[in-house]
Design a protein around this motif. Structure first.
Motif, PDB file in Angstrom:
ATOM      1  N   GLU A   1      56.455  61.133  26.075  1.00 41.98           N
ATOM      2  CA  GLU A   1      55.673  60.631  24.934  1.00 41.98           C
ATOM      3  C   GLU A   1      55.504  59.117  25.108  1.00 41.98           C
ATOM      4  OE1 GLU A   1      56.812  59.954  20.483  1.00 41.98           O
ATOM      5  OE2 GLU A   1      57.407  61.982  21.122  1.00 41.98           O
ATOM      6  N   PHE A   2      54.357  58.579  24.714  1.00 40.52           N
ATOM      7  CA  PHE A   2      54.101  57.167  25.064  1.00 40.52           C
ATOM      8  C   PHE A   2      53.122  56.481  24.112  1.00 40.52           C
ATOM      9  CE2 PHE A   2      49.706  57.270  26.649  1.00 40.52           C
ATOM     10  CZ  PHE A   2      49.485  58.642  26.648  1.00 40.52           C
ATOM     11  N   GLY A   3      53.062  55.166  24.223  1.00 43.50           N
ATOM     12  CA  GLY A   3      52.020  54.364  23.581  1.00 43.50           C
ATOM     13  C   GLY A   3      51.507  53.350  24.596  1.00 43.50           C
ATOM     14  N   VAL A   4      50.230  52.948  24.486  1.00 44.30           N
ATOM     15  CA  VAL A   4      49.656  51.926  25.376  1.00 44.30           C
ATOM     16  C   VAL A   4      49.325  50.697  24.527  1.00 44.30           C
ATOM     17  CG1 VAL A   4      47.753  51.366  26.957  1.00 44.30           C
ATOM     18  CG2 VAL A   4      48.641  53.703  26.870  1.00 44.30           C
ATOM     19  N   PHE A   5      49.743  49.514  24.990  1.00 44.54           N
ATOM     20  CA  PHE A   5      49.578  48.310  24.173  1.00 44.54           C
ATOM     21  C   PHE A   5      49.009  47.150  24.978  1.00 44.54           C
ATOM     22  CE2 PHE A   5      52.954  50.918  22.541  1.00 44.54           C
ATOM     23  CZ  PHE A   5      52.638  51.009  21.186  1.00 44.54           C
ATOM     24  N   THR A   6      48.223  46.324  24.268  1.00 44.10           N
ATOM     25  CA  THR A   6      47.746  45.083  24.888  1.00 44.10           C
ATOM     26  C   THR A   6      48.238  43.880  24.081  1.00 44.10           C
ATOM     27  OG1 THR A   6      45.708  45.371  23.634  1.00 44.10           O
ATOM     28  CG2 THR A   6      45.632  46.022  25.944  1.00 44.10           C
ATOM     29  N   GLU A   7      48.879  44.152  22.934  1.00 44.00           N
ATOM     30  CA  GLU A   7      49.358  43.043  22.088  1.00 44.00           C
ATOM     31  C   GLU A   7      50.879  43.093  21.945  1.00 44.00           C
ATOM     32  OE1 GLU A   7      47.171  42.828  18.332  1.00 44.00           O
ATOM     33  OE2 GLU A   7      45.577  43.890  19.418  1.00 44.00           O
ATOM     34  N   TYR A   8      51.474  41.929  22.129  1.00 46.76           N
ATOM     35  CA  TYR A   8      52.925  41.763  22.093  1.00 46.76           C
ATOM     36  C   TYR A   8      53.525  42.302  20.793  1.00 46.76           C
ATOM     37  CZ  TYR A   8      57.344  39.091  22.536  1.00 46.76           C
ATOM     38  OH  TYR A   8      58.661  38.713  22.633  1.00 46.76           O
ATOM     39  N   GLU A   9      52.951  41.866  19.647  1.00 47.32           N
ATOM     40  CA  GLU A   9      53.530  42.242  18.343  1.00 47.32           C
ATOM     41  C   GLU A   9      53.524  43.761  18.144  1.00 47.32           C
ATOM     42  OE1 GLU A   9      55.132  40.548  16.143  1.00 47.32           O
ATOM     43  OE2 GLU A   9      54.948  38.741  17.385  1.00 47.32           O
ATOM     44  N   LYS A  10      52.400  44.379  18.505  1.00 51.49           N
ATOM     45  CA  LYS A  10      52.299  45.832  18.301  1.00 51.49           C
ATOM     46  C   LYS A  10      53.283  46.577  19.206  1.00 51.49           C
ATOM     47  CE  LYS A  10      47.852  46.205  16.186  1.00 51.49           C
ATOM     48  NZ  LYS A  10      46.424  46.119  16.440  1.00 51.49           N
ATOM     49  N   ALA A  11      53.437  46.056  20.413  1.00 54.24           N
ATOM     50  CA  ALA A  11      54.388  46.672  21.352  1.00 54.24           C
ATOM     51  C   ALA A  11      55.813  46.554  20.796  1.00 54.24           C
ATOM     52  CB  ALA A  11      54.283  46.006  22.717  1.00 54.24           C
ATOM     53  N   LEU A  12      56.134  45.367  20.256  1.00 57.90           N
ATOM     54  CA  LEU A  12      57.468  45.159  19.660  1.00 57.90           C
ATOM     55  C   LEU A  12      57.707  46.115  18.498  1.00 57.90           C
ATOM     56  CD1 LEU A  12      58.120  41.300  19.399  1.00 57.90           C
ATOM     57  CD2 LEU A  12      59.538  43.007  20.546  1.00 57.90           C
ATOM     58  N   ASP A  13      56.688  46.266  17.651  1.00 58.04           N
ATOM     59  CA  ASP A  13      56.815  47.170  16.501  1.00 58.04           C
ATOM     60  C   ASP A  13      57.121  48.585  16.975  1.00 58.04           C
ATOM     61  OD1 ASP A  13      56.288  45.149  14.801  1.00 58.04           O
ATOM     62  OD2 ASP A  13      54.182  45.687  14.411  1.00 58.04           O
ATOM     63  N   TYR A  14      56.421  49.018  18.021  1.00 53.42           N
ATOM     64  CA  TYR A  14      56.582  50.388  18.536  1.00 53.42           C
ATOM     65  C   TYR A  14      58.006  50.592  19.058  1.00 53.42           C
ATOM     66  CZ  TYR A  14      55.467  54.636  21.298  1.00 53.42           C
ATOM     67  OH  TYR A  14      55.432  55.899  21.826  1.00 53.42           O
ATOM     68  N   VAL A  15      58.452  49.622  19.855  1.00 55.33           N
ATOM     69  CA  VAL A  15      59.792  49.699  20.441  1.00 55.33           C
ATOM     70  C   VAL A  15      60.842  49.744  19.331  1.00 55.33           C
ATOM     71  CG1 VAL A  15      61.481  48.204  21.586  1.00 55.33           C
ATOM     72  CG2 VAL A  15      59.345  48.734  22.718  1.00 55.33           C
ATOM     73  N   ARG A  16      60.646  48.911  18.299  1.00 55.09           N
ATOM     74  CA  ARG A  16      61.627  48.866  17.197  1.00 55.09           C
ATOM     75  C   ARG A  16      61.615  50.177  16.429  1.00 55.09           C
ATOM     76  NH1 ARG A  16      60.133  42.679  16.007  1.00 55.09           N
ATOM     77  NH2 ARG A  16      61.620  41.791  17.486  1.00 55.09           N
ATOM     78  N   ALA A  17      60.433  50.770  16.288  1.00 51.77           N
ATOM     79  CA  ALA A  17      60.342  52.037  15.553  1.00 51.77           C
ATOM     80  C   ALA A  17      60.997  53.171  16.336  1.00 51.77           C
ATOM     81  CB  ALA A  17      58.879  52.360  15.262  1.00 51.77           C
ATOM     82  N   LYS A  18      60.843  53.159  17.680  1.00 48.41           N
ATOM     83  CA  LYS A  18      61.360  54.271  18.496  1.00 48.41           C
ATOM     84  C   LYS A  18      62.843  54.116  18.829  1.00 48.41           C
ATOM     85  CE  LYS A  18      57.603  56.703  19.039  1.00 48.41           C
ATOM     86  NZ  LYS A  18      57.507  58.058  18.513  1.00 48.41           N
ATOM     87  N   GLY A  19      63.294  52.862  19.016  1.00 49.46           N
ATOM     88  CA  GLY A  19      64.698  52.626  19.366  1.00 49.46           C
ATOM     89  C   GLY A  19      64.984  52.875  20.843  1.00 49.46           C
ATOM     90  N   ALA A  20      66.176  52.468  21.293  1.00 47.62           N
ATOM     91  CA  ALA A  20      66.590  52.651  22.700  1.00 47.62           C
ATOM     92  C   ALA A  20      67.319  54.008  22.828  1.00 47.62           C
ATOM     93  CB  ALA A  20      67.506  51.508  23.109  1.00 47.62           C
TER      94      ALA A  20
END
Ligand code: AMP
Ligand code: GLY
Length: 423
Positions: free
Chosen positions: A120-139
C-alpha cells in the motif's frame, strides 16, 4: 558469425560476456566500457554507457550485428530507441517500457491500475503532505525517491525519527536531486525477498528459475542497503505452486497491462518480490538483468545466450527453448572495505587464478581495472561464483574460493544462502 557490442562494465556484464564467448556463432565481442575481467573475453572499448552517439557510431563503423544493453540508466534514458532510430539492432526494452524501473511513482500507479499485488502506498511531491502521511501511518514504513538513485534512494524506517530524516534528506537536503522530486511512501512488507526474471520478446515470455539476492551490507541482513552482496539460485523454498502463483498474479498481468497500454516489452523484466504472509507482492520492477543475479543465471544457463537475445530481438522467443543445468549456483560478492559508503580504489588484487583452480569456480569481475596489474575500481569488486549438485555444495565451494582471493579491505558476507537452511 555475429559481432556483438555489450554496453556496461559490471559483474553482470562480465557474466554475460563470459557466456556469449561460449557461443559458436559469436564473432568479435566488444564491451563498452568493460572492466578488468571483460578484457579477458573480449575487447574493451573506452566509451561510457551513456554516450549513445559514440556507441551508435562505433556499432555502425564496426558493423556490429547486435548491441546488448542491460544497465538501468541507459535503458531508462532511451538507448534502445536511439539505436533503433539509427537503424541499429539492439537488445533491451524501450524507454517507454523501462519506465517501470525508471519511475517508482509510475510503476506503483501501474500496479494499482493493473491489480498487481504490491505494498500500500502514497505518492508525494510536497514535504508537508508526505510528513502528514508518514505520521498518520506510523513506523515501520518505507520512504523511496521515485527516480533512479543507484539503489540508495530507499530507506526502510523502523522509527518515526528515521522516516522524518529520510523525508528531510529528499525534500530539504535534496540528496537525490531530480530523482527525489516525487516520493513514494509505502507499507513495510515482511517476508523473504526474492528476484524473478522473465525474458520477453513483446509477444511471449519465459521465466528463469527464481533467485535470491542479499541486499544489506552485513551478515544477518544488517547494515546499509547495497547493490547486492550475494545470490543463490534456484530457491528450494519456491515450489511449483508458488511459482505458478507468481506467474498468474504478477508476471503475466504485468506483460498484459503493458500491452494494453501499447508498450511492447522486449528484454528482461525483473520484479523484486517479498513473499508476504498474504502472498507474493512486488517491491519494485527492474527492466533488465539483475546484478549479481545474472552471475548465477549465466552459470546455470545451458542454452546459448546469443540465441536467446536474438530470438528476443526477432520476436521468435516462442520457438527458442531455454534450458538450465540441474543443480544450484551461488555467487559471493567481494566488496571494497567501507562499501556502500566511502572506499579506496586502485588496491591490487591477488589470488583469482588460485580461486579458479577449484572445480566449479568462475570469478566474475565487477569493479576492477587493469593497468598492467589488476586493481580494485569500484564498490563491488568481484563475484565468486560456483555451481554444485546441492546448494550447500555450491556455497561451500564458493566460500573456499573466496579465501584464496586477497585485496586490502576485502569485505563480504559470510551468510549468503544460509537462511534457506533455517526455513
Ligand atoms: P527497492 O530499490 O525498491 O528494491 O528497495 C531496496 C530494498 O529496500 C529492497 O530490496 C528491500 O530489501 C527494501 N524494501 C523496499 N521496499 C520495501 C517494503 N515495502 N517493505 C520492506 N522492505 C522494502
Ligand atoms: N540485484 C539487485 C539489482 O540488480 O538491482
Amino acid at each position: 558469425m555475429i559481432d556483438v557490442l555489450l554496453v556496461g562494465g559490471g559483474g553482470r556484464e562480465h557474466a554475460i560476456a563470459w557466456k556469449l564467448k561460449q557461443s559458436p556463432r559469436l564473432g568479435k565481442l566488444f564491451i563498452a566500457p568493460g572492466n578488468g575481467g571483460t578484457r579477458l573475453v573480449g575487447e574493451n572499448v573506452p566509451i561510457g554507457a551513456m554516450e549513445f552517439e559514440k556507441l551508435a557510431n562505433f556499432a555502425e563503423e564496426k558493423k556490429i550485428g547486435l548491441t546488448i544493453c542491460t544497465m538501468d540508466d541507459p535503458l531508462v534514458e532511451g538507448i534502445v530507441d536511439f539505436f533503433q532510430s539509427r537503424g541499429l539492432r539492439i537488445w533491451g526494452p524501450s524507454k517507454a517500457a523501462a519506465q517501470l524501473e525508471g519511475s517508482k511513482a509510475f510503476s506503483k500507479l501501474f500496479m494499482q491500475e493493473a491489480g498487481i499485488p504490491t505494498a500500500e502506498f502514497g505518492v508525494f511531491t510536497e514535504y508537508e503532505k508526505a510528513l502528514d502521511y508518514v505520521r498518520a501511518k506510523g513506523a515501520p514504513i518505507v520512504v523511496k525517491a521515485s527516480g533512479l538513485a543507484l539503489g540508495k534512494g530507499v530507506t526502510v524506517c523502523t522509527s518515526m525519527q528515521e522516516a522524518e530524516a529520510a523525508l528531510e534528506a529528499i525534500f530539504v537536503k535534496k540528496l537525490f536531486g531530480d530523482s527525489g522530486k516525487q516520493v513514494v511512501i509505502e507499507e513495510f512488507l515482511d517476508g523473504p525477498e526474492i528476484s524473478i526474471h522473465a525474458i520477453s520478446d513483446g509477444n511471449t515470455y519465459t521465466m528463469f528459475p527464481p533467485s535470491q539476492d542479499h541486499k544489506r551490507a552485513l551478515d544477518h541482513d544488517e547494515g546499509k542497503n547495497t547493490g547486492g552482496m550475494g545470490v543463490i539460485a534456484p530457491l528450494p523454498f519456491v515450489d511449483e505452486s508458488l511459482t505458478e502463483e507468481i506467474e498468474r498474479t504478477i508476471v503475466r498481468p504485468t506483460f498484459e497491462a503493458l500491452k494494453k497500454r501499447g508498450i511492447l516489452f522486449s528484454g528482461v523484466l525483473y520484479p523484486g518480490l517479498i513473499l508476504s504472509k498474504k502472498g507474493p507482492k512486488v517491491l519494485e520492477y527492474n527492466a533488465r538483468f539483475g546484478d549479481p543475479e545474472t552471475q548465477v543465471y549465466m552459470r546455470l544457463l545451458k542454452t546459448d545466450v546469443l540465441d536467446i537475445c536474438e530470438a528476443c530481438v526477432d520476436g521468435t522467443l516462442a520457438d527458442q527453448p531455454i534450458e538450465w543445468l540441474r543443480g544450484f549456483a551461488a555467487n559471493i560478492v567481494l566488496a571494497s572495505g567501507g562499501y556502500p559508503d566511502e572506499y579506496k580504489k586502485g588496491v591490487p588484487i591477488g589470488g583469482i587464478e588460485e580461486a579458479e583452480k577449484i572445480d566449479g569456480i568462475v570469478v566474475f569481475h565487477a569493479g576492477t581495472t587493469f593497468d598492467g596489474e589488476l586493481k580494485t575500481n569500484g564498490g563491488r569488486v568481484l563475484g565468486v561464483s560456483a555451481i554444485g549438485k546441492t546448494l550447500k555444495e555450491a556455497l561451500d565451494t564458493a566460500y573456499e574460493a573466496v579465501e584464496k582471493i586477497q585485496f586490502e579491505g576485502k569485505q563480504f558476507r559470510r551468510d549468503i544462502g544460509t537462511r534457506i537452511f533455517q526455513i
